[in-house]
Design a protein around this motif. Structure first.
Motif, PDB file in Angstrom:
ATOM      1  N   ARG A 130      15.291  -3.321  -0.615  1.00  0.00           N
ATOM      2  CA  ARG A 130      15.761  -4.697  -0.595  1.00  0.00           C
ATOM      3  C   ARG A 130      16.469  -4.977  -2.150  1.00  0.00           C
ATOM      4  O   ARG A 130      17.337  -5.854  -2.087  1.00  0.00           O
ATOM      5  CB  ARG A 130      14.213  -5.385  -0.555  1.00  0.00           C
ATOM      6  CG  ARG A 130      13.927  -5.513   0.960  1.00  0.00           C
ATOM      7  CD  ARG A 130      14.480  -6.399   1.920  1.00  0.00           C
ATOM      8  NE  ARG A 130      13.956  -6.084   3.168  1.00  0.00           N
ATOM      9  CZ  ARG A 130      14.380  -6.944   4.116  1.00  0.00           C
ATOM     10  NH1 ARG A 130      15.319  -7.867   4.088  1.00  0.00           N
ATOM     11  NH2 ARG A 130      13.896  -6.969   5.282  1.00  0.00           N
ATOM     12  N   LEU A 131      15.723  -4.547  -2.994  1.00  0.00           N
ATOM     13  CA  LEU A 131      16.277  -4.867  -4.534  1.00  0.00           C
ATOM     14  C   LEU A 131      17.504  -3.937  -4.940  1.00  0.00           C
ATOM     15  O   LEU A 131      18.325  -4.418  -5.793  1.00  0.00           O
ATOM     16  CB  LEU A 131      15.144  -4.563  -5.447  1.00  0.00           C
ATOM     17  CG  LEU A 131      13.889  -5.598  -5.303  1.00  0.00           C
ATOM     18  CD1 LEU A 131      12.867  -5.398  -6.231  1.00  0.00           C
ATOM     19  CD2 LEU A 131      14.376  -7.139  -5.214  1.00  0.00           C
ATOM     20  N   GLY A 132      17.641  -2.849  -4.241  1.00  0.00           N
ATOM     21  CA  GLY A 132      18.746  -1.868  -4.809  1.00  0.00           C
ATOM     22  C   GLY A 132      18.504  -1.070  -5.983  1.00  0.00           C
ATOM     23  O   GLY A 132      19.289  -0.537  -6.568  1.00  0.00           O
ATOM     24  N   TRP A 133      17.109  -1.283  -6.136  1.00  0.00           N
ATOM     25  CA  TRP A 133      16.746  -0.362  -7.322  1.00  0.00           C
ATOM     26  C   TRP A 133      16.367   1.163  -7.100  1.00  0.00           C
ATOM     27  O   TRP A 133      16.120   1.599  -5.783  1.00  0.00           O
ATOM     28  CB  TRP A 133      15.442  -1.080  -7.999  1.00  0.00           C
ATOM     29  CG  TRP A 133      15.570  -2.235  -8.510  1.00  0.00           C
ATOM     30  CD1 TRP A 133      16.856  -3.069  -8.776  1.00  0.00           C
ATOM     31  CD2 TRP A 133      14.440  -3.345  -9.258  1.00  0.00           C
ATOM     32  NE1 TRP A 133      16.576  -4.395  -9.252  1.00  0.00           N
ATOM     33  CE2 TRP A 133      15.324  -4.456  -9.296  1.00  0.00           C
ATOM     34  CE3 TRP A 133      13.279  -3.285  -9.078  1.00  0.00           C
ATOM     35  CZ2 TRP A 133      14.564  -5.504  -9.846  1.00  0.00           C
ATOM     36  CZ3 TRP A 133      12.486  -4.221  -9.723  1.00  0.00           C
ATOM     37  CH2 TRP A 133      13.149  -5.367 -10.432  1.00  0.00           C
ATOM     38  N   SER A 134      16.204   1.934  -8.000  1.00  0.00           N
ATOM     39  CA  SER A 134      15.746   3.305  -7.664  1.00  0.00           C
ATOM     40  C   SER A 134      14.157   3.247  -7.433  1.00  0.00           C
ATOM     41  O   SER A 134      13.444   2.407  -7.736  1.00  0.00           O
ATOM     42  CB  SER A 134      15.945   4.283  -9.037  1.00  0.00           C
ATOM     43  OG  SER A 134      15.095   3.869  -9.914  1.00  0.00           O
ATOM     44  N   PHE A 135      13.815   4.409  -6.566  1.00  0.00           N
ATOM     45  CA  PHE A 135      12.442   4.192  -6.188  1.00  0.00           C
ATOM     46  C   PHE A 135      11.698   4.342  -7.352  1.00  0.00           C
ATOM     47  O   PHE A 135      10.542   3.667  -7.522  1.00  0.00           O
ATOM     48  CB  PHE A 135      12.196   5.678  -5.326  1.00  0.00           C
ATOM     49  CG  PHE A 135      10.931   5.593  -4.636  1.00  0.00           C
ATOM     50  CD1 PHE A 135      10.865   5.094  -3.464  1.00  0.00           C
ATOM     51  CD2 PHE A 135       9.696   6.230  -5.232  1.00  0.00           C
ATOM     52  CE1 PHE A 135       9.454   5.131  -2.643  1.00  0.00           C
ATOM     53  CE2 PHE A 135       8.560   6.226  -4.546  1.00  0.00           C
ATOM     54  CZ  PHE A 135       8.411   5.625  -3.270  1.00  0.00           C
ATOM     55  N   GLY A 136      11.825   5.217  -8.443  1.00  0.00           N
ATOM     56  CA  GLY A 136      10.983   5.208  -9.774  1.00  0.00           C
ATOM     57  C   GLY A 136      11.125   3.995 -10.454  1.00  0.00           C
ATOM     58  O   GLY A 136       9.976   3.729 -10.908  1.00  0.00           O
ATOM     59  N   THR A 137      11.972   3.356 -10.489  1.00  0.00           N
ATOM     60  CA  THR A 137      12.038   1.869 -11.211  1.00  0.00           C
ATOM     61  C   THR A 137      11.062   1.085 -10.567  1.00  0.00           C
ATOM     62  O   THR A 137      10.372   0.315 -11.036  1.00  0.00           O
ATOM     63  CB  THR A 137      13.433   1.353 -11.164  1.00  0.00           C
ATOM     64  OG1 THR A 137      14.476   2.153 -11.868  1.00  0.00           O
ATOM     65  CG2 THR A 137      13.257   0.074 -11.810  1.00  0.00           C
TER      66      THR A 137
END
Length: 205
Positions: A43-50
């Motif tokens: 949803r946010l377009g962030w990396s999984f780790g972030t």
């Protein structure tokens, strides 16, 4: 002894991130918290780790009203696992056929059990999600089983609604992780720890 405990702690946290990456690459379903992380990441377009790091930090803030005290392992858990999972995802190949994916998933679950035994057994404090559970148990007087089930069903449902993957891996993780940690935690527990420490089980991230 302190250096051995530190090495075990950080080995366990890195291995936890690696094991999570294996389960993600298998694409057969994730454990409840990682379904939530994956849904947020999509949803946010962030990396999984972030997402793992940010969610861990937010959960850690919830410790304040619960009067939980973090340890070195707690803070390290927030950061190291997220960095390790992103680094692992960057280099791991994606299995193509079903049996390769199933093998990757199975290896990820087993290594997650080893990792959990390592970082909890080092006795530097529980991870943020485990601390949330134990804090709620202490404040509400509820059983560990009821509180943990309630938390995990909530994050699983939320993650699924956000687009996280629920599947065979979700079921296999739920069935296997308890027995795996039951085996590996005693093997890696530092015996000089305070009585009862390390018993707060069931957190990879």
């Amino acid at each position: 002894m302190i250096w051995r405990r530190l090495a075990q702690l950080y080995f366990g946290l890195v291995l936890c991130g690696f094991s999570m990456a294996l389960q993600i690459e298998a694409a057969l379903g994730l454990d409840p918290w990682d379904v939530f992380h994956q849904g947020l990441a999509r949803r946010l377009g962030w990396s999984f780790g972030t997402v793992v790091i940010v969610v861990g930090a937010v959960v850690l803030l919830l410790w304040i009203p619960l009067r939980q005290r973090p340890g070195l392992g707690t803070v390290s858990n927030v950061v190291v696992i997220g960095l390790a999972v992103d680094a692992s995802l960057a280099v791991l190949p994606t299995p193509r056929d079903f049996w390769a994916r199933l093998l990757t998933l199975s290896l990820g679950i087993v290594l997650n059990g080893v990792a959990t035994g390592c970082y909890i057994g080092a006795n530097f404090g529980p991870g943020p999600r485990d601390g949330l559970m134990t804090g709620l148990v202490r404040r509400t007087g509820g059983s560990v089983r009821v509180v943990r089930t309630g938390i995990e069903l909530t994050v699983l449902a939320t993650g699924w609604l956000l687009g996280g993957q629920v599947g065979l891996g979700t079921v296999l993780y739920a069935i296997a992780i308890g027995p795996l940690v039951h085996v590996f935690l005693p093997l890696f527990t530092v015996r000089e720890r305070a009585p009862g420490a390390g018993e707060q089980v069931l957190e990879r991230g």
